[in-house]
Structures are given as structure tokens and as C-alpha cells.
Motif scaffolding. Structure first.
Motif, short mmCIF file in Angstrom:
data_model
loop_
_atom_site.label_atom_id
_atom_site.label_comp_id
_atom_site.label_asym_id
_atom_site.label_seq_id
_atom_site.Cartn_x
_atom_site.Cartn_y
_atom_site.Cartn_z
N ILE A 140 0.82 -1.22 0.00
CA ILE A 140 0.00 0.00 0.00
C ILE A 140 0.85 1.26 0.00
N ASN A 141 1.95 1.24 0.72
CA ASN A 141 2.74 2.45 0.90
C ASN A 141 3.96 2.53 -0.01
N TYR A 142 3.97 1.71 -1.05
CA TYR A 142 5.09 1.77 -2.00
C TYR A 142 5.09 3.14 -2.69
N GLN A 143 6.27 3.70 -2.88
CA GLN A 143 6.42 5.01 -3.53
C GLN A 143 7.02 4.87 -4.92
N ARG A 144 6.40 5.55 -5.87
CA ARG A 144 6.97 5.58 -7.22
C ARG A 144 8.15 6.54 -7.25
N GLU A 145 8.73 6.71 -8.40
CA GLU A 145 9.93 7.54 -8.56
C GLU A 145 9.77 8.94 -7.99
N THR A 146 8.58 9.53 -8.12
CA THR A 146 8.33 10.89 -7.63
C THR A 146 8.01 10.94 -6.14
N GLY A 147 7.85 9.77 -5.52
CA GLY A 147 7.49 9.71 -4.11
C GLY A 147 6.00 9.49 -3.87
N SER A 148 5.20 9.54 -4.92
CA SER A 148 3.75 9.38 -4.77
C SER A 148 3.37 7.95 -4.41
N THR A 149 2.28 7.82 -3.67
CA THR A 149 1.75 6.52 -3.28
C THR A 149 0.33 6.36 -3.82
N ALA A 150 -0.23 5.17 -3.57
CA ALA A 150 -1.63 4.94 -3.97
C ALA A 150 -2.55 5.93 -3.26
N LEU A 151 -2.29 6.21 -1.98
CA LEU A 151 -3.11 7.16 -1.23
C LEU A 151 -3.02 8.55 -1.84
N PHE A 152 -1.84 8.94 -2.25
CA PHE A 152 -1.65 10.25 -2.87
C PHE A 152 -2.52 10.36 -4.13
N PHE A 153 -2.48 9.34 -4.97
CA PHE A 153 -3.23 9.39 -6.22
C PHE A 153 -4.73 9.38 -5.99
N GLY A 169 5.01 17.04 -1.10
CA GLY A 169 3.57 16.85 -1.11
C GLY A 169 3.11 15.62 -0.34
N THR A 170 1.93 15.72 0.22
CA THR A 170 1.29 14.60 0.92
C THR A 170 -0.13 14.44 0.38
N ALA A 171 -0.79 13.41 0.85
CA ALA A 171 -2.18 13.20 0.45
C ALA A 171 -3.03 14.41 0.83
N LEU A 172 -2.77 15.01 1.98
CA LEU A 172 -3.56 16.16 2.42
C LEU A 172 -3.28 17.40 1.59
N THR A 173 -2.02 17.64 1.25
CA THR A 173 -1.73 18.82 0.44
C THR A 173 -2.40 18.73 -0.92
N VAL A 174 -2.37 17.55 -1.53
CA VAL A 174 -2.93 17.44 -2.88
C VAL A 174 -4.46 17.45 -2.85
N ALA A 175 -5.06 16.84 -1.83
CA ALA A 175 -6.52 16.88 -1.71
C ALA A 175 -7.00 18.32 -1.48
N VAL A 203 -12.02 5.04 -2.00
CA VAL A 203 -10.73 4.35 -2.13
C VAL A 203 -9.80 4.78 -1.00
N VAL A 204 -9.82 6.06 -0.68
CA VAL A 204 -8.99 6.56 0.42
C VAL A 204 -9.35 5.84 1.72
N LYS A 205 -10.63 5.70 1.99
CA LYS A 205 -11.07 4.97 3.19
C LYS A 205 -10.57 3.53 3.18
N LEU A 206 -10.67 2.88 2.03
CA LEU A 206 -10.22 1.49 1.91
C LEU A 206 -8.72 1.37 2.17
N GLU A 227 1.84 10.13 6.21
CA GLU A 227 3.09 10.87 6.45
C GLU A 227 4.05 10.84 5.26
N ILE A 228 3.82 9.96 4.31
CA ILE A 228 4.74 9.82 3.19
C ILE A 228 4.68 11.05 2.29
N GLN A 229 5.86 11.54 1.91
CA GLN A 229 5.95 12.76 1.10
C GLN A 229 6.51 12.48 -0.29
#
Length: 299
Positions: free
Chosen positions: A70-83, A111-117, A92-95, A104-106
Motif C-alpha cells: 500500500i505504501n510503495y512510492q513511485r519515482e516521484t514519491g507518490s503513493t496509492a493514497l496520494f493518487f 507533497g502529501t495526500a492532504l496537500t494534494v486533496a 478508495v482513500v477509506k479502503l 506521512e509519506i511525502q
């Protein structure tokens, strides 16, 4: 089972299935034993990220149940939660939270999930993130907070959520730009109103010495100016050597000039170059507004 780090035809098929929400095909591929749940492309984008971005709940759940990280980060640092947060897929976020997603992942830019939302105004997602421990004081590398990003986008509901969660209304970016300044220069009147009511510093200056009122005057955002004038901002010279009235004249908007004059802005106040507001224009309508008696006499 080892993680398949290469792009293979079957892995590409899994990506296609995740993107299109084809659960049956995705299950078939994952159950074949030839495609790993953590298959990813050369940029580190996983099938889980693709499904999360596209909002395909069932595919996301299948990938998680098959062991996707779930918390794997791509090259840019983004995660599934971020997207999922970026696209506003609150289900999906709830799931993802149910299976241990981290807030907490940046990304590389902070950027974090909260900043992008917050940036995209997804208030349902923001609500879920805050309830699951997201930090309202997250910052991008340039110092922009979720509140700043929401103000920039004109997202009033998100701004109220963040302020209620303890966001600092006057916290500025590294260049000195505060949420109020940004909202004013972009013409987000309702945002300006909410920020001012919640204690925003009406005279906070950017790095260039301009204030929110100055920027609104320069842009001709009259509804913003009317709102700001209720809070008695400074009409005198700013650190940049100009007044809001000078900015209004430069904007070429006669109504803007009238609004400031109505608030007792001084048309005889020179700027740092010893120029009066009237010296900055040849617009007869504005000149008549600034010096009506002189113009009438000259005509």
C-alpha cells in the motif's frame, strides 16, 4: 513470489485492467501466478496506484488482498493514497486506510495526500484524511501548506475544514506569501472573507512589499477590495514604495479607484518615485475620478 520489476506483456495487461476497472481480468492475471500484485513500470508506478488513481474500488481491494504494498512510492514519491486523494476518490482513500495507508509519506516536492486533496478542493477526502491523522501543518518544499493551496484554488469548504483542524491562518510560504495574499490576487472573494473573519493579517506583506489589498487593486478584483475594506487595511505607502491607490490606477479600473477613494485613500500621496496616482495614467475617466474639480475646470 518475487516482485516483478519489469514491464512484461502480462504486467502491462494487469495495468490495463487496473486502469479500466476490469476486475475479472485482473483476478485472472493475479491468480495465474505469473503477475505479482506489486508489478510496476519503469517509473515505479504500481497497478495499485493506477487503480487508486482511476477510482476502481474493487480492483484496489483485489490488489491489496493479493499482497500489494500500500505504501510503495513511485519515482516521484507518490503513493496509492496520494493518487486517490488527488483524484477525489474518498471511498478508495477509506479502503486504503483500512489496510494501513500512511498519511506521512511525502513526494519529492514535499507533497502529501492532504496537500494534494486540499489543492484540488476534495473536501470529502480532506475529511477522511484529517480523521485518520493527516497533519494539517504539512508543507511543500516551498513552505506551502494545505491551507495555502486551498486558498490558491478558491476552495472555501476545505479552508473551513483546515482552519477548524488548527491550520495557521497567517502561515506563509518561504517567499512571504500568505493565504490571504494569494486568494486576494486571484480574486477569490469568499476565501478572502473567511480568512479575514478567522484572523488573517490584512496588512501582511509579500517579499516584494505588496499586500493583499495592493494585489487585488492591481488586478481590479473589486469584490475582494470591498470585502477587505470592511477590515480597514492600510491605504498608505507600503514597503514597495506604492499605495493601493497607485495600484488601482495602474490597473486602469475606474471603479477600483472609486472604491479606494471612498475609503479615504489619499490621491495626493506620492510613491517612492515622487509620483502621484494621477501621474501614472492618461485615462481621462480615472483622472476625472481622482481630480474631478480640476478636470471640470480644464474642460
Amino acid at each position: 513470489m518475487s516482485v516483478n520489476k519489469k514491464e512484461t506483456p502480462l504486467a502491462n495487461a494487469a495495468f490495463w485492467a487496473a486502469r479500466r476497472g476490469n476486475l475479472a481480468l485482473l483476478q485472472l492475471l493475479l491468480n495465474s501466478g505469473r503477475v505479482d500484485a506489486d508489478c510496476r513500470d519503469s517509473y515505479g508506478t504500481t497497478a495499485l496506484m493506477v487503480a487508486s488513481y482511476s477510482g476502481h474500488y474493487d480492483c484496489v481491494k483485489e490488489l491489496i488482498m493479493q499482497g500489494a504494498d500500500i505504501n510503495y512510492q513511485r519515482e516521484t514519491g507518490s503513493t496509492a493514497l496520494f493518487f486517490a486523494s488527488q483524484q477525489g476518490h474518498h471511498d478508495v482513500v477509506k479502503l486504503l486506510f483500512e489496510f494501513g495507508a500512511s498519511t506521512e509519506i511525502q513526494t519529492k516536492d514535499g507533497g502529501t495526500a492532504l496537500t494534494v486533496a486540499s489543492q484540488y478542493g476534495h473536501f470529502n477526502v480532506v475529511d477522511v484524511l484529517l480523521k485518520n491523522g493527516a497533519n494539517v501543518h504539512d508543507e511543500l518544499n516551498d513552505g506551502a501548506t494545505p491551507l495555502f493551496l486551498a486558498a490558491q484554488g478558491g476552495h472555501v469548504t476545505v479552508i473551513r475544514q483546515l482552519l477548524s483542524a488548527g491550520a495557521k491562518v497567517n502561515y506563509s510560504r518561504e517567499d512571504g506569501t500568505a493565504p490571504l495574499w494569494m486568494a486576494a490576487q486571484l480574486g477569490h472573494c469568499e476565501v478572502v472573507k473567511v480568512l479575514l473573519l478567522r484572523g488573517a493579517d490584512r496588512d501582511a506583506e509579500n517579499q516584494d512589499g505588496s499586500t493583499a489589498l495592493f494585489k487585488a487593486a492591481l488586478k481590479g478584483h473589486n469584490d475582494v477590495i470591498e470585502e477587505m475594506l470592511r477590515f480597514c487595511p492600510s491605504l498608505g505607502l507600503l514597503k514597495n514604495g506604492f499605495s493601493a491607490l497607485h495600484a488601482a490606477v495602474l490597473s486602469g479600473n475606474a471603479k477600483t479607484v472609486l472604491l479606494l477613494l471612498g475609503a479615504n485613500a489619499d490621491p495626493m500621496l506620492p510613491n517612492k518615485n515622487n509620483e502621484l496616482p494621477a501621474d501614472l495614467t492618461k485615462n481621462e475617466r480615472i483622472l476625472n475620478v481622482l481630480h474631478p474639480r480640476k478636470m471640470n475646470r480644464d474642460s
